[in-house]
Design a protein around this motif. Structure first.
Motif, short mmCIF file in Angstrom:
data_model
loop_
_atom_site.label_atom_id
_atom_site.label_comp_id
_atom_site.label_asym_id
_atom_site.label_seq_id
_atom_site.Cartn_x
_atom_site.Cartn_y
_atom_site.Cartn_z
N GLU A 89 0.90 -1.21 -0.11
CA GLU A 89 -0.02 0.02 0.06
C GLU A 89 0.96 1.15 -0.04
OE1 GLU A 89 -3.34 2.17 2.89
OE2 GLU A 89 -3.14 -0.09 2.72
N ARG A 90 0.63 2.25 -1.11
CA ARG A 90 1.52 3.52 -1.08
C ARG A 90 0.87 4.33 0.19
NH1 ARG A 90 3.29 6.58 -5.83
NH2 ARG A 90 3.52 8.52 -5.10
N PRO A 91 1.89 4.85 0.74
CA PRO A 91 1.62 5.79 1.89
C PRO A 91 1.10 7.16 1.40
CG PRO A 91 3.92 5.66 1.51
CD PRO A 91 3.27 4.65 0.58
N GLY A 92 0.25 7.78 1.89
CA GLY A 92 -0.03 9.08 1.80
C GLY A 92 0.88 10.29 1.69
N VAL A 93 0.46 11.52 1.32
CA VAL A 93 1.50 12.59 1.06
C VAL A 93 1.92 12.90 2.38
CG1 VAL A 93 1.66 14.81 0.37
CG2 VAL A 93 0.16 13.27 -1.02
N GLU A 94 1.05 12.82 3.31
CA GLU A 94 1.30 13.38 4.67
C GLU A 94 2.48 12.35 5.63
OE1 GLU A 94 -1.52 10.42 4.98
OE2 GLU A 94 -1.56 12.22 3.70
N ALA A 95 2.79 11.19 4.96
CA ALA A 95 3.57 10.20 5.43
C ALA A 95 4.99 10.85 5.85
CB ALA A 95 3.86 9.09 4.57
N SER A 96 5.75 10.64 6.74
CA SER A 96 6.92 10.81 6.91
C SER A 96 7.96 10.16 6.28
CB SER A 96 7.39 10.00 8.43
OG SER A 96 7.57 8.67 8.55
N ASP A 97 9.13 10.75 6.35
CA ASP A 97 10.38 10.27 5.43
C ASP A 97 10.51 8.83 5.80
OD1 ASP A 97 10.49 12.78 4.23
OD2 ASP A 97 12.21 13.33 5.26
N GLU A 98 10.60 8.42 7.07
CA GLU A 98 10.88 6.98 7.28
C GLU A 98 9.87 5.98 6.68
OE1 GLU A 98 10.95 4.16 11.17
OE2 GLU A 98 11.52 6.30 11.43
N THR A 99 8.54 6.54 6.62
CA THR A 99 7.40 5.61 6.13
C THR A 99 7.57 5.45 4.53
OG1 THR A 99 5.96 6.38 7.65
CG2 THR A 99 5.00 5.47 5.90
N TRP A 100 8.05 6.49 3.82
CA TRP A 100 8.41 6.74 2.36
C TRP A 100 9.63 5.76 1.99
CZ3 TRP A 100 5.72 7.43 -1.63
CH2 TRP A 100 4.67 8.19 -1.67
N ALA A 101 10.59 5.67 2.94
CA ALA A 101 11.75 4.87 2.83
C ALA A 101 11.27 3.41 3.03
CB ALA A 101 13.00 5.43 3.60
#
Length: 90
Positions: free
Chosen positions: A26-38
């Motif tokens: 599942e792709r995280p939302g725009v508001e997700a943290s850098d750690e979540t995106w990594a």
């Protein structure tokens, strides 16, 4: 060599396909943290046993589909369409 069954073209050799990596991520939302995106971009499961992957029939019909594959025996358990829920496999 693997033999994959394209839902549209039937059984074909692995050389006609490219693996798109782990499916059902599942792709995280725009508001997700850098750690979540990594984690989303770089961290993947590498299980021993059944794994769920996306495959692309690049030298055929061009369709994307999901495959449940055993990483130990390379046996293809099932092929199912994109958007379908993860099946339960033995």
């Amino acid at each position: 060599m693997l033999s994959l069954t394209c839902p549209h073209c039937g059984p074909r050799d692995e050389t006609e396909f490219s693996c798109g990596g782990e499916s059902h991520i599942e792709r995280p939302g725009v508001e997700a943290s850098d750690e979540t995106w990594a984690d989303y971009l770089f961290v993947r499961d590498n299980p021993r046993g059944v794994t769920f992957e996306r495959w692309h029939h690049r030298f055929g019909c061009g369709a994307w589909f999901n495959v449940a594959r055993d990483t130990v025996s390379h046996e293809i358990k099932t092929v199912y369409p994109m958007g379908a829920p993860r099946p339960t496999t033995p």
